[in-house]
Scaffold this active site. Structure first.
Site, PDB file in Angstrom:
ATOM      1  N   ASP A 174      53.966  -8.327  14.422  1.00  0.00           N
ATOM      2  CA  ASP A 174      55.262  -8.910  14.816  1.00  0.00           C
ATOM      3  C   ASP A 174      55.120  -9.647  16.143  1.00  0.00           C
ATOM      4  O   ASP A 174      55.960  -9.530  17.029  1.00  0.00           O
ATOM      5  CB  ASP A 174      56.313  -7.803  14.927  1.00  0.00           C
ATOM      6  CG  ASP A 174      57.733  -8.355  14.957  1.00  0.00           C
ATOM      7  OD1 ASP A 174      57.951  -9.451  14.405  1.00  0.00           O
ATOM      8  OD2 ASP A 174      58.614  -7.703  15.544  1.00  0.00           O
ATOM      9  N   LYS A 185      54.174 -11.926  11.178  1.00  0.00           N
ATOM     10  CA  LYS A 185      55.145 -12.990  11.478  1.00  0.00           C
ATOM     11  C   LYS A 185      54.439 -14.170  12.132  1.00  0.00           C
ATOM     12  O   LYS A 185      53.556 -13.998  12.961  1.00  0.00           O
ATOM     13  CB  LYS A 185      56.229 -12.457  12.416  1.00  0.00           C
ATOM     14  CG  LYS A 185      57.316 -13.484  12.764  1.00  0.00           C
ATOM     15  CD  LYS A 185      58.425 -12.855  13.583  1.00  0.00           C
ATOM     16  CE  LYS A 185      57.982 -12.493  14.979  1.00  0.00           C
ATOM     17  NZ  LYS A 185      59.070 -11.915  15.792  1.00  0.00           N
TER      18      LYS A 185
END
Length: 788
Positions: free
Chosen positions: A604, A645
């Protein structure tokens, strides 16, 4: 040169035509004043009340909110631009103008559109990289326009440099024989752009293009009391510019006024022989009674006027009247090619004024403004639509090649027409992001400041996006009805991904996961809750920047780090910073026995981008993105899956080559945009299914590249890219960019139609998305909590 140093006054008969026209115009305007002057401009609604002279009812006001300065124009206390207020009183008087205004509302509209029109004529050398602006602060729209234009039309715009010299109030430093320069009181452009404001002329460099716009505001429509002062100043700026202009390719865009042809003859004479090309340009969008015109000088020969003339001018600046100091031999001015072109432009301006006065035609200004936008490739506010598609996006990337890890030149991409089209989409996306630069937003807010958002006077970007977050009601019920922990948008997005792709976590009683860039812990919490709903246990580990070393590390907001210190891994004894852009850190994870047999990984990674770097988010993230990918390849078990991500537009060669590699060493690579992910932001999740593995030699090469400062966002690190992959990649990324642009358009639409936004809230549209989300994503009440 036709200038001689004498004391004779110059014959002013050459100005009689201009003076006669001005006299006729003054007589005409005496019947209606300002309103009559403004109504003469077919493009008045482009920039309402764009006055080139001082007026007591016109003012520029600075407003500060969320640590952000906003430059707002007012006339008679009516807000003109940018339109940023909720206040209906402000909007009502110009409500009919708003749809026809440009979607991008410049900080400095006074000159933005004139220079934009010039740039659309494609005079500027496309290879120009370094730009200098010399001029008044209220004319900074010239460089603002240039920056937007280059972002939109030049693929290498990130390499451009922009330098500004604010004219007026220069003071001479006798010790350094240079001039000290003033900075603007409120540096609006620096909030949104990478731009350098000079404080001393010693800081000047060599430039490809220089824009000079240093004419003072008139006292009235035709009253130019500072003509002599402006001539002196522009002589100084011009001579200084010639010393800092690139030879052979350098160009100058110089603005002056046709009110006094006499003053500028000196400049025409001085410039004769300095440039190979001369062109006059008068923008269509300026008022017919405004006497401004641009002179574009191209291909600098390197010839600078004789030093004796130059020194005489510079040493007498502001001391003697130039017309008294020098004699201009007007008998030879006719052979000056610049003068010849000037006469054509001047006569056209005069003819237009006379024709307008004699005919006073009725004009459909709205139609003209729309035509101007269409011709000059700028969007209007009315071009936005209320596109409301919040469905998730899922695309599988195809690749039938097996590329080797090798650093090669990315130039082959630049010759590919499909890639060029993708770069154009990136440019369009960046333009839409730019639209919010002049609007209030909380991205400028220092989070240590206490601020009451409920009493905001302005329409903020955050208010629009927050109101259009159709999943925000989900958070409360996940906490209250399902005992969810650390419920954030990140939690909801990962939970959605896990339900959409149930095969990315193996079906076994106990699953071991490793979460990269994880603080404060939402992905751990979402995975834990999901595993509990399946009746399975989660043995999780996480890493992030070590808060002991990195002040930019995310806070332990929920206390997960302090509660489970052994679960958070920051590296080795020698390096425990947690920085995954270091191969040393990743190697320590790969050899850590706690991280053996990892079943599932998440990444992330993100980084705070300053407001003036938002269009460079992918570039800034390049090495961090590479770090989380290399860490996944080093730590994930064969046959297992991962999610990480990344950010659009995914046009950087490093990202393309990394995804090329990943698609060949995983059984499937899927681009996924969760429904709960704000459609107007750039985040995309990459789902990697069933890892095939990578050789130790290939992994070692990736380690070396990760540590190599020469490997940047522009590096291409695989030896081949097959047509199948590239065709699939271009199509997927193009679709995702289009979706983001549509969502940005939707937000802009509601920004100017805020009443319809209130209607959405009244119609309870949120309940539809609420029901759909819970129908698709199984959630159970969590009893085995992390914080038990």
């Amino acid at each position: 040169m036709f200038i001689d140093k004498v004391t004779n006054k110059v014959n002013k008969s050459v100005d009689k035509t201009v003076l006669k026209t001005i006299s006729k115009a003054k007589e005409y305007l005496s019947k209606g004043g300002l309103s009559l002057a403004l109504s003469a401009n077919k493009y008045e609604k482009l920039v309402p009340y764009n006055l080139w002279y001082n007026h007591e009812l016109y003012q520029i006001t600075n407003y500060t909110q969320n640590n952000q300065n906003m430059r707002i124009r007012f006339y008679n206390e009516i807000m003109l631009s940018p339109i940023v207020s909720y206040n209906e009183h402000d909007l009502s008087k110009i409500k009919t103008l708003v749809p026809n205004m440009s979607l991008y509302q410049p900080f400095y509209p006074e000159t933005f559109y004139s220079v934009w029109e010039f740039l659309q004529s494609e005079y500027i050398n496309q290879n120009a990289m370094n730009f200098l602006f010399i001029g008044k602060e209220n004319k900074l729209g010239s460089v603002e326009s240039l920056m937007i234009y280059n972002e939109l039309y030049k693929n290498n715009y990130l390499n451009n440099t922009y330098t500004v010299w604010i004219s007026d109030n220069e003071s001479h430093d006798i010790f350094s024989n240079s001039y000290l320069l003033k900075l603007p009181k409120h540096n609006y452009l620096k909030q949104a752009f990478k731009i350098n404001f000079l404080t001393n002329t010693n800081q000047l460099n060599v430039y490809d293009t220089i824009i000079i716009d240093a004419i003072s505001q008139f006292d009235d429509i035709f009253d130019w009391s500072k003509e002599e002062t402006d001539l002196h100043a522009n002589l100084f700026y011009l001579f200084t510019s010639l010393k800092h202009l690139k030879k052979n390719t350098g160009s100058i865009l110089f603005k002056f006024s046709m009110m006094s042809s006499q003053s500028w003859f000196y400049l025409f004479d001085i410039l004769f022989g300095c440039f190979k090309e001369y062109e006059f340009f008068r923008p269509k969008c300026i008022n017919p009674f405004n006497s401004e015109i641009y002179l574009y000088l191209n291909k600098f020969t390197g010839n600078i006027p004789k030093n004796n003339i130059l020194n005489s001018i510079l040493t007498n600046l502001y001391r003697q009247n130039v017309t008294k100091l020098f004699h201009l031999n007007l008998h030879h001015i006719d052979i000056n090619p610049i003068f010849q072109k000037y006469l054509i432009s001047r006569n056209k301006w005069i003819d237009n004024i006379i024709d307008y006065i004699d005919e006073s035609p009725q004009q459909n200004n709205v139609c003209y403004v729309t035509k101007w936008h269409n011709k000059n490739n700028l969007l209007q506010i009315k071009d936005t639509t209320n596109y409301l598609d919040q469905n998730n996006d899922k695309y599988k990337l195809s690749n039938n090649s097996h590329p080797k890890i090798k650093s090669i030149s990315h130039n082959f991409l630049l010759d590919n027409n499909h890639f060029k089209n993708l770069l154009q989409k990136r440019a369009s996306l960046n333009f839409y992001k730019r639209v919010m630069d002049t609007r209030p937003s909380r991205i400028f807010l220092d989070m240590s400041m206490v601020h009451d958002f409920s009493n905001e006077y302005y329409v903020t970007w955050d208010y629009i996006t927050g109101t259009l977050d159709f999943y925000k009601n989900i958070k409360n019920d996940l906490k209250k009805q399902y005992n969810g922990e650390m419920i954030t948008t990140a939690w909801i997005k990962l939970y959605e991904i896990l339900n959409e792709f149930p095969d990315i976590i193996p079906k076994k009683e106990s699953v071991k996961s490793f979460h990269l860039c994880e603080a404060p812990g939402a992905f751990v919490s979402a995975t834990h809750h999901y595993m509990y709903s399946l009746g399975c246990e989660l043995d999780w580990y996480a890493q992030t920047l070590n808060p002991m070393y990195e002040n930019k590390a995310l806070d332990d907001h929920y206390g997960l780090m302090s509660l489970y210190p052994d679960k958070w891994l920051f590296g080795s004894k020698n390096n425990n910073t947690g920085d995954i852009t270091s191969s040393e850190i990743i190697k320590s994870y790969a050899s850590n026995k706690q991280l053996s047999n990892i079943d599932f990984m998440t990444g992330d990674a993100g980084i705070y981008c300053r407001p003036n770097c938002l269009n460079e988010q992918e570039t800034v993230m390049a090495k961090i993105n590479m770090g989380q990918i290399v860490c996944i390849l080093a730590c994930l078990s064969k046959g297992r899956s991962a999610v990480f991500k990344t950010f659009l537009p995914l046009t950087e060669p490093l990202n393309i080559s990394l995804l090329n590699l990943l698609s060949s060493i995983f059984e499937e690579l899927i681009f996924y945009k969760p429904g709960a992910s704000n459609g107007s932001n750039s985040e995309i999740y990459i789902v990697l299914k069933s890892y095939k593995g990578i050789s130790s030699s290939e992994l070692e090469m990736l380690y070396l590249m990760l540590d190599d400062p020469k490997i940047t966002s522009t590096s291409f690190i695989t030896d081949v890219i097959c047509k199948n992959f590239f065709r699939s990649y271009i199509k997927i990324v193009s679709n995702l960019i289009d979706k983001q642009i549509n969502c940005l358009q939707r937000n802009f639409y509601y920004y100017y139609n805020i009443g319809e936004l209130y209607d959405l809230k009244k119609n309870n549209i949120y309940s539809e998305y609420y029901d759909e989300w819970f129908n698709k994503n199984k959630v159970v009440y969590l009893e085995n909590t992390l914080f038990s």
